[in-house]
Write a protein that holds these residues in place. Structure first.
Motif, short mmCIF file in Angstrom:
data_model
loop_
_atom_site.label_atom_id
_atom_site.label_comp_id
_atom_site.label_asym_id
_atom_site.label_seq_id
_atom_site.Cartn_x
_atom_site.Cartn_y
_atom_site.Cartn_z
N MET A 25 27.86 31.42 36.79
CA MET A 25 29.27 31.06 36.93
C MET A 25 30.15 31.98 36.09
O MET A 25 31.24 32.36 36.52
CB MET A 25 29.50 29.60 36.52
N ALA A 26 29.69 32.35 34.91
CA ALA A 26 30.46 33.25 34.06
C ALA A 26 30.62 34.61 34.73
O ALA A 26 31.71 35.19 34.73
CB ALA A 26 29.78 33.40 32.70
N GLN A 27 29.57 35.12 35.34
CA GLN A 27 29.64 36.42 36.01
C GLN A 27 30.58 36.34 37.21
O GLN A 27 31.33 37.28 37.48
CB GLN A 27 28.25 36.88 36.45
N LYS A 28 30.56 35.23 37.93
CA LYS A 28 31.47 35.07 39.07
C LYS A 28 32.92 35.08 38.59
O LYS A 28 33.78 35.68 39.24
CB LYS A 28 31.17 33.77 39.82
N ASN A 29 33.20 34.43 37.47
CA ASN A 29 34.55 34.42 36.92
C ASN A 29 34.99 35.81 36.50
O ASN A 29 36.14 36.20 36.70
CB ASN A 29 34.66 33.45 35.75
N ILE A 30 34.10 36.57 35.90
CA ILE A 30 34.41 37.95 35.49
C ILE A 30 34.69 38.80 36.72
O ILE A 30 35.66 39.58 36.74
CB ILE A 30 33.26 38.54 34.66
N ASP A 31 33.88 38.68 37.76
CA ASP A 31 34.09 39.45 38.99
C ASP A 31 35.42 39.10 39.64
O ASP A 31 36.12 39.97 40.15
CB ASP A 31 32.94 39.21 39.97
N LYS A 32 35.78 37.82 39.63
CA LYS A 32 37.05 37.38 40.20
C LYS A 32 38.22 37.97 39.43
O LYS A 32 39.19 38.45 40.02
CB LYS A 32 37.11 35.85 40.18
N MET A 33 38.14 37.96 38.10
CA MET A 33 39.20 38.51 37.28
C MET A 33 39.34 40.02 37.49
O MET A 33 40.44 40.55 37.57
CB MET A 33 38.94 38.22 35.80
N ALA A 34 38.21 40.72 37.59
CA ALA A 34 38.24 42.16 37.83
C ALA A 34 38.88 42.47 39.18
O ALA A 34 39.67 43.41 39.30
CB ALA A 34 36.83 42.73 37.76
N ALA A 35 38.58 41.69 40.20
CA ALA A 35 39.18 41.90 41.52
C ALA A 35 40.69 41.70 41.47
O ALA A 35 41.45 42.45 42.10
CB ALA A 35 38.55 40.96 42.53
N GLU A 36 41.15 40.71 40.71
CA GLU A 36 42.59 40.48 40.58
C GLU A 36 43.26 41.63 39.83
O GLU A 36 44.36 42.05 40.18
CB GLU A 36 42.85 39.16 39.85
N LEU A 37 42.61 42.16 38.80
CA LEU A 37 43.18 43.28 38.05
C LEU A 37 43.27 44.54 38.90
O LEU A 37 44.20 45.33 38.77
CB LEU A 37 42.35 43.57 36.80
N GLU A 38 42.29 44.76 39.78
CA GLU A 38 42.29 45.95 40.63
C GLU A 38 43.46 45.95 41.60
O GLU A 38 43.92 47.01 42.03
CB GLU A 38 40.97 46.04 41.41
N LYS A 39 44.00 44.80 41.94
CA LYS A 39 45.11 44.69 42.88
C LYS A 39 46.46 45.00 42.22
O LYS A 39 47.41 45.33 42.91
CB LYS A 39 45.17 43.29 43.49
N ARG A 40 46.53 44.89 40.91
CA ARG A 40 47.81 45.07 40.22
C ARG A 40 48.18 46.54 40.09
O ARG A 40 47.32 47.40 39.96
CB ARG A 40 47.73 44.44 38.82
N ASP A 41 49.49 46.80 40.14
CA ASP A 41 49.98 48.18 40.04
C ASP A 41 50.09 48.66 38.60
O ASP A 41 50.08 49.86 38.35
CB ASP A 41 51.36 48.29 40.70
N ASP A 42 50.21 47.74 37.64
CA ASP A 42 50.41 48.14 36.24
C ASP A 42 49.11 48.24 35.45
O ASP A 42 49.11 48.27 34.23
CB ASP A 42 51.36 47.17 35.54
N VAL A 43 47.99 48.35 36.16
CA VAL A 43 46.68 48.44 35.51
C VAL A 43 46.01 49.76 35.91
O VAL A 43 45.90 50.07 37.09
CB VAL A 43 45.77 47.25 35.90
N ALA A 44 45.59 50.54 34.91
CA ALA A 44 44.84 51.77 35.16
C ALA A 44 43.35 51.44 35.11
O ALA A 44 42.89 50.73 34.21
CB ALA A 44 45.18 52.82 34.12
N ILE A 45 42.60 51.97 36.08
CA ILE A 45 41.17 51.66 36.18
C ILE A 45 40.38 52.95 36.03
O ILE A 45 40.62 53.93 36.73
CB ILE A 45 40.84 51.02 37.54
N ASN A 46 39.42 52.94 35.11
CA ASN A 46 38.45 54.03 34.98
C ASN A 46 37.09 53.46 35.36
O ASN A 46 36.69 52.41 34.88
CB ASN A 46 38.40 54.56 33.55
N SER A 47 36.37 54.18 36.21
CA SER A 47 35.09 53.69 36.70
C SER A 47 34.02 54.77 36.54
O SER A 47 34.26 55.93 36.85
CB SER A 47 35.23 53.31 38.18
#
Length: 70
Positions: A25-47
């Protein structure tokens, strides 16, 4: 004595199963939060993607999120 052992064993198995479920459940919550952050325009993502040198399959993906300064 025997019922005490059975109850103790049952409780131990139950606690181990609950511990494994909470990690999932913790990993699912982290994945959900990461997906929401990827949609935002004010967040820079390094992968960074690590691949197996022989099979070229993805072994690990590390993403770093940071807020852009305005």
């Amino acid at each position: 004595m025997k019922t005490r052992f059975i109850l103790g064993s049952t409780l131990a198995v139950f606690l181990l199963l609950c511990g494994g479920t909470s990690k999932v459940m913790a990993q699912k919550n982290i994945d959900k939060m990461a997906a929401e952050l990827e949609k935002r325009d004010d967040v820079a993502i390094n992968s960074v993607t690590k691949r197996d040198s022989k099979t070229r399959k993805v072994v690990k993906v590390v993403k770093s999120f940071s807020l852009k300064d305005e």
